[in-house]
Write a protein that holds these residues in place. Structure first.
Motif, PDB file in Angstrom:
ATOM      1  N   UNK A 151       0.745  -1.141  -0.170  1.00 26.90           N
ATOM      2  CA  UNK A 151      -0.110  -0.051   0.121  1.00 26.90           C
ATOM      3  C   UNK A 151       0.980   1.291   0.034  1.00 26.90           C
ATOM      4  N   UNK A 152       0.326   2.463   0.664  1.00 29.50           N
ATOM      5  CA  UNK A 152       0.978   3.676   0.619  1.00 29.50           C
ATOM      6  C   UNK A 152       2.467   3.301   1.525  1.00 29.50           C
ATOM      7  N   UNK A 153       3.372   3.678   1.267  1.00 28.13           N
ATOM      8  CA  UNK A 153       4.706   4.015   1.860  1.00 28.13           C
ATOM      9  C   UNK A 153       4.669   4.806   2.924  1.00 28.13           C
ATOM     10  N   UNK A 154       4.020   4.821   3.983  1.00 26.10           N
ATOM     11  CA  UNK A 154       4.175   5.918   4.959  1.00 26.10           C
ATOM     12  C   UNK A 154       4.237   5.497   6.449  1.00 26.10           C
ATOM     13  N   UNK A 155       4.805   6.559   7.296  1.00 28.90           N
ATOM     14  CA  UNK A 155       4.893   6.103   8.737  1.00 28.90           C
ATOM     15  C   UNK A 155       3.582   5.972   9.567  1.00 28.90           C
ATOM     16  N   UNK A 156       2.404   6.544   8.714  1.00 28.33           N
ATOM     17  CA  UNK A 156       1.085   6.409   9.520  1.00 28.33           C
ATOM     18  C   UNK A 156       0.148   5.339   8.896  1.00 28.33           C
ATOM     19  N   UNK A 174      -6.323   5.871   5.175  1.00 30.07           N
ATOM     20  CA  UNK A 174      -5.768   5.628   6.522  1.00 30.07           C
ATOM     21  C   UNK A 174      -6.974   6.090   7.501  1.00 30.07           C
ATOM     22  N   UNK A 175      -7.489   5.207   8.478  1.00 37.70           N
ATOM     23  CA  UNK A 175      -8.464   5.468   8.982  1.00 37.70           C
ATOM     24  C   UNK A 175      -8.422   6.531   9.840  1.00 37.70           C
ATOM     25  N   UNK A 176      -7.471   6.519  10.818  1.00 39.77           N
ATOM     26  CA  UNK A 176      -7.291   7.649  12.134  1.00 39.77           C
ATOM     27  C   UNK A 176      -7.063   9.051  11.675  1.00 39.77           C
ATOM     28  N   UNK A 177      -6.800   9.230  10.366  1.00 40.03           N
ATOM     29  CA  UNK A 177      -6.408  10.654  10.102  1.00 40.03           C
ATOM     30  C   UNK A 177      -7.240  11.088   8.697  1.00 40.03           C
ATOM     31  N   UNK A 178      -7.826  10.073   7.926  1.00 42.39           N
ATOM     32  CA  UNK A 178      -8.580  10.313   6.910  1.00 42.39           C
ATOM     33  C   UNK A 178      -7.872  10.406   5.584  1.00 42.39           C
ATOM     34  N   UNK A 179      -6.656  10.321   5.460  1.00 42.36           N
ATOM     35  CA  UNK A 179      -5.656  10.695   4.220  1.00 42.36           C
ATOM     36  C   UNK A 179      -6.069   9.522   3.261  1.00 42.36           C
ATOM     37  N   UNK A 216      -1.588  11.327  -3.651  1.00 42.57           N
ATOM     38  CA  UNK A 216      -2.698  11.633  -2.496  1.00 42.57           C
ATOM     39  C   UNK A 216      -3.611  12.670  -2.855  1.00 42.57           C
ATOM     40  N   UNK A 217      -4.748  12.283  -2.478  1.00 44.59           N
ATOM     41  CA  UNK A 217      -6.052  12.878  -2.633  1.00 44.59           C
ATOM     42  C   UNK A 217      -6.196  14.116  -1.570  1.00 44.59           C
ATOM     43  N   UNK A 218      -5.925  15.363  -2.091  1.00 38.10           N
ATOM     44  CA  UNK A 218      -5.966  16.392  -1.026  1.00 38.10           C
ATOM     45  C   UNK A 218      -7.518  16.816  -1.117  1.00 38.10           C
ATOM     46  N   UNK A 219      -7.829  17.362   0.114  1.00 36.38           N
ATOM     47  CA  UNK A 219      -9.275  17.699   0.579  1.00 36.38           C
ATOM     48  C   UNK A 219      -9.159  18.898   1.324  1.00 36.38           C
ATOM     49  N   UNK A 220     -10.216  19.711   0.708  1.00 38.87           N
ATOM     50  CA  UNK A 220     -10.203  21.136   1.644  1.00 38.87           C
ATOM     51  C   UNK A 220     -11.379  21.107   2.399  1.00 38.87           C
ATOM     52  N   UNK A 221     -11.036  21.410   3.839  1.00 40.35           N
ATOM     53  CA  UNK A 221     -12.189  21.602   4.913  1.00 40.35           C
ATOM     54  C   UNK A 221     -12.248  22.841   5.127  1.00 40.35           C
ATOM     55  N   UNK A 222     -13.456  23.262   5.330  1.00 38.95           N
ATOM     56  CA  UNK A 222     -13.925  24.950   5.587  1.00 38.95           C
ATOM     57  C   UNK A 222     -13.625  25.061   7.074  1.00 38.95           C
ATOM     58  N   UNK A 271      -5.331  47.497   3.062  1.00 41.79           N
ATOM     59  CA  UNK A 271      -4.927  46.465   3.682  1.00 41.79           C
ATOM     60  C   UNK A 271      -5.470  45.364   2.942  1.00 41.79           C
ATOM     61  N   UNK A 272      -4.771  44.189   3.232  1.00 39.66           N
ATOM     62  CA  UNK A 272      -5.345  42.653   2.777  1.00 39.66           C
ATOM     63  C   UNK A 272      -6.356  42.280   3.799  1.00 39.66           C
ATOM     64  N   UNK A 273      -7.697  41.590   3.225  1.00 40.75           N
ATOM     65  CA  UNK A 273      -8.722  41.176   3.952  1.00 40.75           C
ATOM     66  C   UNK A 273      -8.974  39.863   3.904  1.00 40.75           C
ATOM     67  N   UNK A 274      -9.035  39.101   4.867  1.00 43.81           N
ATOM     68  CA  UNK A 274      -9.036  37.643   5.141  1.00 43.81           C
ATOM     69  C   UNK A 274     -10.753  37.143   4.831  1.00 43.81           C
ATOM     70  N   UNK A 275     -10.925  36.625   3.902  1.00 47.69           N
ATOM     71  CA  UNK A 275     -12.310  36.288   3.716  1.00 47.69           C
ATOM     72  C   UNK A 275     -12.532  34.837   4.240  1.00 47.69           C
ATOM     73  N   UNK A 276     -11.688  33.720   3.953  1.00 54.40           N
ATOM     74  CA  UNK A 276     -11.945  32.200   4.402  1.00 54.40           C
ATOM     75  C   UNK A 276     -10.742  31.747   4.591  1.00 54.40           C
ATOM     76  N   UNK A 277     -10.872  30.768   5.596  1.00 54.80           N
ATOM     77  CA  UNK A 277      -9.695  29.831   6.287  1.00 54.80           C
ATOM     78  C   UNK A 277     -10.265  28.423   5.723  1.00 54.80           C
ATOM     79  N   UNK A 278      -9.225  27.621   5.352  1.00 53.56           N
ATOM     80  CA  UNK A 278      -9.752  26.169   5.116  1.00 53.56           C
ATOM     81  C   UNK A 278      -8.448  25.309   5.594  1.00 53.56           C
ATOM     82  N   UNK A 279      -8.688  24.022   6.049  1.00 54.33           N
ATOM     83  CA  UNK A 279      -7.723  23.030   6.465  1.00 54.33           C
ATOM     84  C   UNK A 279      -7.442  22.138   5.073  1.00 54.33           C
ATOM     85  N   UNK A 280      -6.356  21.926   4.906  1.00 56.97           N
ATOM     86  CA  UNK A 280      -6.075  20.858   3.750  1.00 56.97           C
ATOM     87  C   UNK A 280      -5.324  19.913   4.063  1.00 56.97           C
ATOM     88  N   UNK A 281      -5.844  18.683   3.828  1.00 57.75           N
ATOM     89  CA  UNK A 281      -5.085  17.226   4.211  1.00 57.75           C
ATOM     90  C   UNK A 281      -5.413  16.241   2.784  1.00 57.75           C
TER      91      UNK A 281
END
Length: 255
Positions: free
Chosen positions: A86-91, A114-119, A142-148, A245-255
């Motif tokens: 399978x994927x050769x990773x430590x996790x 990978x069940x525990x982190x969803x990657x 790797x399938x990258x996913x964006x979480x708002x 000034x810059x204005x932040x509109x949205x933040x998302x986590x990527x995994x």
């Protein structure tokens, strides 16, 4: 005469019952062979294999032995641990969800989650069956996913942003930032302090604007970010403080 006829039928009844019992015993004794399995053209009974396939189609996974070889699996939905090839990773030592789809033994698609982190990771074998694809990549992708995590609009330094999840779950953090009327998507490595630098050419004259936002993770609460600083400069014939000034509109986590 009718009574005699009835007496004959009644006397034959024990023989009929005995035959029925013998037939039933033969049916039971034949085990699963007594029932014809359904196929594409005929109605019939479900086999154990057919029932398993139906359950897999509905989302149920088949547990397989620890350390199973992924590349030797038949099409199906599986769950195992310490999967081989399978994927050769430590996790990847823990529980893994494995999906195998195929057209034939030379056209196969694998998905390893990978069940525990969803990657999730994807591998395809196309054309030759040896994993040496002509056009498709040979390895795991790797399938990258964006979480708002947050939506709004802030530019004032010192503002605390409340996120919807723990930011430490994510490897990267994406920001949608507006500068000079333009939206920009910036993705940075998740750190305790994240610096975002942007530039924008001025349209009406020769010049350039510089923007920098510094966001800091709350040391006591991983669901909060502080907009530590938000500075901007403009360069024309000299460097000056910018009113925009810059204005932040949205933040998302990527995994």
């Amino acid at each position: 005469m009718e009574q005699d006829s009835m007496m004959i039928k009644l006397t034959d009844l024990p023989v009929a019952v005995q035959k029925a019992v013998i037939g039933l015993q033969a049916h039971i004794g034949s085990g699963d062979d007594a029932h014809l399995a359904a196929d594409k053209e005929h109605n019939g009974f479900l086999t154990v294999e057919q029932l398993r396939m139906i359950k897999e189609g509905l989302g149920e996974r088949l547990p397989i032995p620890d350390g199973s070889d992924m590349l030797s699996l038949k099409p199906g939905r599986y769950v195992t641990s310490n999967v081989k090839n399978g994927v050769d990773r430590d996790d990847t030592a823990g529980i893994a969800y494995i999906d195998v789809d195929s057209l034939d033994d030379k056209h196969i698609q694998y998905n390893h989650t990978i069940a525990y982190n969803g990657k999730s990771f994807h591998k395809i074998i196309h054309g030759y069956g040896d994993g040496k694809n002509v056009s498709a990549p040979n390895g795991w992708g790797e399938e990258r996913r964006f979480y708002s995590l947050w939506k709004g609009g802030i530019s004032k330094a010192g503002t605390t942003i409340q996120l919807t999840d723990n930011i430490d779950k994510f490897e990267f953090v994406s920001f949608v930032i507006a500068v000079a009327g333009q939206e920009m998507l910036v993705t940075v490595k998740r750190n305790d302090e994240m610096v975002i630098d942007l530039t924008n050419l001025v349209d009406t004259q020769i010049g350039m604007s510089f923007y920098e936002c510094v966001l800091q993770k709350d040391p006591k609460d991983n669901t909060k970010l502080l907009l530590k600083s938000n500075i901007s400069y403009a360069l024309f014939d000299k460097l000056i403080n910018n009113t925009d000034f810059a204005e932040i509109w949205q933040i998302g986590g990527v995994m």
